[in-house]
Enzyme design. Structure first.
Site, mmCIF file in Angstrom:
data_model
loop_
_atom_site.group_PDB
_atom_site.id
_atom_site.type_symbol
_atom_site.label_atom_id
_atom_site.label_comp_id
_atom_site.label_asym_id
_atom_site.label_seq_id
_atom_site.Cartn_x
_atom_site.Cartn_y
_atom_site.Cartn_z
ATOM 1 N N CYS A 79 35.603 121.039 68.685
ATOM 2 C CA CYS A 79 36.258 119.898 68.057
ATOM 3 C C CYS A 79 37.493 120.411 67.323
ATOM 4 C CB CYS A 79 35.282 119.246 67.076
ATOM 5 S SG CYS A 79 35.964 117.855 66.163
ATOM 6 N N CYS A 189 42.296 116.773 71.553
ATOM 7 C CA CYS A 189 40.981 116.340 71.060
ATOM 8 C C CYS A 189 40.030 116.479 72.242
ATOM 9 C CB CYS A 189 41.065 114.895 70.587
ATOM 10 S SG CYS A 189 39.462 114.088 70.336
#
Ligand code: DGL
Length: 268
Positions: A79, A189
């Site tokens: 992440c 992302c």
């Protein structure tokens, strides 16, 4: 140095605010096919992108504690947002190897033909000091246009990869990058690779899309080798998914993204 036999057979922990990190997990499984993997989706608290760094750090500690209780030998923070907000604090708190990730600005700057690079990421990533440092190091010789994609992670968490609303958001968020002339776009992302075909369709084949999944798996391989932590098993590994999502379709969405039957444990 002798191989760390006991630990080396343990799983690798992979964590994300939700299911986006499965895009990284796929690269890890492809590069390290005999390693057991334990994935944790913190979906009840997704998205992290709009939370404060302190809140994200608390969630990362809770998730890492859970993974360490499952005996993982290393943790991949799959992440970008969590890495920016919490990797320093995690490394200070835990002694096992922790691998993080950041938007692929460096390879994008090298790949761009016209020197204009777009970055799609969460607001949290784009606002972070780490991202500013990344631009300072690798974005100097190119023009970097950034776009926070509020709401896109939620669409992917719901498994609405091809929904009209998802497509509209992607069109809205890529338009400013195309208007500036970006010929290379960073998927900053880990959720976004799951809508890669939709993005490609909207921006056109002449725009190169770059994400960091393969590089993270390579870095993990390197770290495990260095620490004598690679498994010597040649068996089919256990791959376990944990999610604290409250969506009834959570397990089905995980299976869709993973692309095959998955062992999913729902945490209440
Ligand atoms: N998948 C995450 C990332 O790479 C974050 C999504 C979010 O929770 O905002 O940034």
């Amino acid at each position: 140095m002798s191989k760390n036999n006991t630990m080396s057979q343990n799983p690798i922990g992979v964590m994300d605010s939700g299911i986006g990190g499965i895009s990284v997990l796929k690269h890890i499984h492809a590069q390290l096919p005999h390693e057991a993997l334990t994935y944790f989706a913190d979906s009840r608290y997704a998205p992290y992108g709009n939370r404060s760094p302190q809140e994200i750090q608390q969630r990362c500690f809770a998730t890492a504690d859970f993974l360490i209780a499952q005996q993982v030998k290393a943790i991949v923070v799959a992440c970008n947002t969590a890495t920016a907000a919490a990797i320093t604090e995690m490394r200070a708190r835990y002694s096992l190897p922790i691998i993080g990730m950041e938007p692929a600005v460096k390879p994008a700057a090298a790949a761009s033909q016209n020197g204009i690079v777009g970055v799609l990421a969460t607001v949290g990533t784009l606002k972070s000091a780490q991202f500013a440092a990344l631009l300072e190091s690798y974005g100097r010789n190119v023009k970097v246009v950034t776009q926070g994609c509020v709401g896109l992670v939620e669409c992917i968490e719901r498994g609405e990869l091809h929904a009209a609303y998802t497509r509209d958001l992607i069109r809205q968020y890529t338009a400013p990058l195309l208007a500036e002339g970006a010929d290379t776009i960073v998927l900053g992302c880990t959720h976004y690779p799951f809508v890669r075909t939709v993005i490609e369709d909207i921006v056109g084949k002449h725009v190169t899309l770059i994400d960091t999944g393969a590089a993270v798996a390579k870095q993990l391989h390197h770290k495990l080798t260095e620490q004598q932590l690679l498994t010597d098993s040649s068996d089919t590994p256990h791959i376990t998914f944990y999610t604290n999502s409250q969506q009834p379709e959570a397990a089905a969405v995980i299976e869709t993204l993973w692309g095959q039957a998955a062992q999913v444990q729902l945490l209440l």
